[in-house]
Design an enzyme around this catalytic site. Sequence first.
Site, short mmCIF file in Angstrom:
data_model
loop_
_atom_site.label_atom_id
_atom_site.label_comp_id
_atom_site.label_asym_id
_atom_site.label_seq_id
_atom_site.Cartn_x
_atom_site.Cartn_y
_atom_site.Cartn_z
CD GLN A 3 107.25 58.06 33.07
OE1 GLN A 3 108.34 57.60 32.80
NE2 GLN A 3 106.76 58.08 34.29
CG PHE A 4 101.17 61.53 29.94
CD1 PHE A 4 100.50 62.37 30.81
CD2 PHE A 4 100.86 60.17 29.95
CE1 PHE A 4 99.53 61.87 31.67
CE2 PHE A 4 99.90 59.67 30.79
CZ PHE A 4 99.23 60.52 31.67
CB THR A 5 103.66 61.06 34.36
OG1 THR A 5 104.76 60.16 34.22
CG2 THR A 5 102.36 60.32 34.13
#
Length: 143
Positions: A74-76
């Site tokens: 999850q890059f967010t």
Amino acid sequence: MRTVLQRVGHARVEVDGSTVGSIEGPGLLALVGVTHDDTVEEARRLAEKTWKLRILPGEKSASDLDAPILAVSQFTLYADTRKGRRPSWNRAAPGAVSEPLVDAYVSTLRELGATVETGRFGAHMQVHLVNDGPVTILLDTDE
């Protein structure tokens, strides 16, 4: 590197309407984010912390209960929201950097004895979970 751990009764991740990973709990959902200067050593340490952190029922760890883990990239987790209304993703590492580190996190968990299911790196995913407690913990290698 950052990981958001959620204690779950069960969890699954879908891509294009098909389940690609699922666990029955008690277990952990690990949302894993990577920034530019993260290392394999940090991924390994974060995996060890995930496996041994005593946040499951009875103050047990996933290693104590042989609890499954669903790991989802999850890059967010590296969103920068300090300015304006649109998050910046500059602190998130690109796929070529982050995918091997997420893989190192998962492989370390498996080497430690964990049963690990995963999402699909870079895909648009739907994550379904029942957060137990609720218990949600942030692990960050910078802290």
